[in-house]
Design an enzyme around this catalytic site. Sequence first.
Site, PDB file in Angstrom:
ATOM      1  N   GLU A 250       0.886  -1.174   0.000  1.00  0.00           N
ATOM      2  CA  GLU A 250       0.000   0.000   0.000  1.00  0.00           C
ATOM      3  C   GLU A 250       0.907   1.202   0.000  1.00  0.00           C
ATOM      4  OE1 GLU A 250      -3.379   0.172   0.059  1.00  0.00           O
ATOM      5  OE2 GLU A 250      -3.509  -1.997  -0.124  1.00  0.00           O
ATOM      6  N   CYS A 285      -1.710   9.216   3.414  1.00  0.00           N
ATOM      7  CA  CYS A 285      -1.705   8.657   2.062  1.00  0.00           C
ATOM      8  C   CYS A 285      -2.932   9.144   1.297  1.00  0.00           C
ATOM      9  CB  CYS A 285      -1.682   7.141   2.128  1.00  0.00           C
ATOM     10  SG  CYS A 285      -2.911   6.487   3.256  1.00  0.00           S
TER      11      CYS A 285
END
Length: 511
Positions: A250, A285
């Site tokens: 990720e 993120c």
Amino acid sequence: MSSKTIKTFNPRTGNFLAQEHVISTPKELNQKVTDAQLAFMVYRNTSGNERAILLETIADEIEAVKEEILGIATLETGLPSGRIQGETGRTLGQLRLFAEVAQKEFWVEASIDTALPDRQPLPKSDIRKCLVPLGPIAVFGASNFPLAFSTAGGDTASALASGNPVIVKAHNSHLGTHQCICDAIVRALERCNLPKGIFSSIIDEDYELGAALVQHPGIKAVGFTGSFNGGTTLLDLVSKRKEPIPFYGEMGSINPIVLLSSALEDPKMVSTLMGSINMGVGQFCTNPGLILAIEGEAAQHFCSKMTDAIQQTLGEVMLNRAIYDKYEASIAKISSEKSYTLLGQGTKAQGALSVQPSLALTSGKKFLTHPKMSQEIFGPYSLIVLCEHQEELAEILMQIEGQLTLSFMGEETEFDEHVHLIALAQEKVGRIIFNSVPTGVEVGHSMIHGGPFPATTAPNSTSVGADAIKRFVRPVCFQDAPQSLLPMALQDENPLKIFRKINGKWSLDKI
Ligand code: NAP
């Protein structure tokens, strides 16, 4: 045990903390993998209920030391106490969600095709399948989530819930926080009378042990959260293994926001966007790093309001020296490049690693010809791109790489007029958002936190939410197996009382 130690850094004071952390040795790494392999023989046979009790106990043990965690995590990360408290709550919530998932056992996706002994010309066998755990999982967390995407974060919780042992590579930015969490997990394993090898961790100094961990033949999958560079380096190492294994990376994202006409004039839009850009010093993120709109009077007015707003914001300290240096270098580059206009910057707060929030502007044409503009700048930064027309905006959506999220701001009638853009977005992201900013990821059953490369290395997965468990399992099918040898999920009596697919139809029935 090695005699080498490292310390964590306080980004506010610019000094190292006193506590020393011992670097692991290759021999210790091998021992931990062996212990995890042995523990797997026991842990894979535990019931969902036993795993749920373990996850609940881990949550309770962490909750019992939350003040200690708060003290050390705020020092190591520079994040405010409210943020650490919120993240502790989220981490506990994730552990308890996976306890529920483990206990209900619906994740095993049981399916039974009953036998047809009289079928002509050949009889049909009884075939049953369900998901089973993979084996020891390596977990790498990110600096910006010292709890929720770290030692006892979503990767660890989902791997444990499905019956896999975990070996965490500790993040060097929050080793004290990591130690508190490790101690809590070890206490929980003792209380549950489960083998110690179900959970362990290593501390690395120069990426060598982390590399050895992902290449170790005893490791059966990797969960990684962090930078593009870190993720792709580890992915390369994994691809060189003799036995291929899944790598769930990720990574970063710029989370584009498309402002339709009405959104440019929304009086709350500027403060909403500013709040999201500066949240956690932009160290998410899901930070909105790209704002797209069509050129015109309303867009010019919006840009001038955004400029005023960024100039009034106060920057904070960043998580560590590497992230600070990278942010400062990226902003310096933008100021010196003709293709951007640096619209404005906020002011620096006190603190060694404090930065200025920054906002830049460019045209759709320049964005399309400068691919570097679409790379993540991790921090309180966003780039506004003004497009000449709809077609240029659509071209940008076609050109951008995979993202975690993409947001549309506007009225419902405008969404109807822009269905082609929304269809394009679906090809690029894991989550499409309407009239809301990307920061803030709910942990639940329907959340997808993932997306096509380079947002992740596995677009068919999510690292947040109940489905994260699917990353660490594999299907096994049993043909004509005696009842006593079948997993409980597949036995005729349906002792787990779960929904199963029987001859293709969902059912709670016994066979
Ligand atoms: P990072 O520098 O990539 O670190 C993550 C972990 O990987 C650390 O344990 C680090 O070791 C290790 N690592 C990094 N490079 C490596 C290499 N070349 N070889 C072996 N190990 C390596 O990431 P970060 O700065 O902590 O986190 C910020 C980034 O994470 C941002 O880009 C952010 O967007 C992303 N992020 C993504 C998500 C998501 O869900 N997609 C969530 C949070 C953050 P050390 O501890 O030794 O540095």
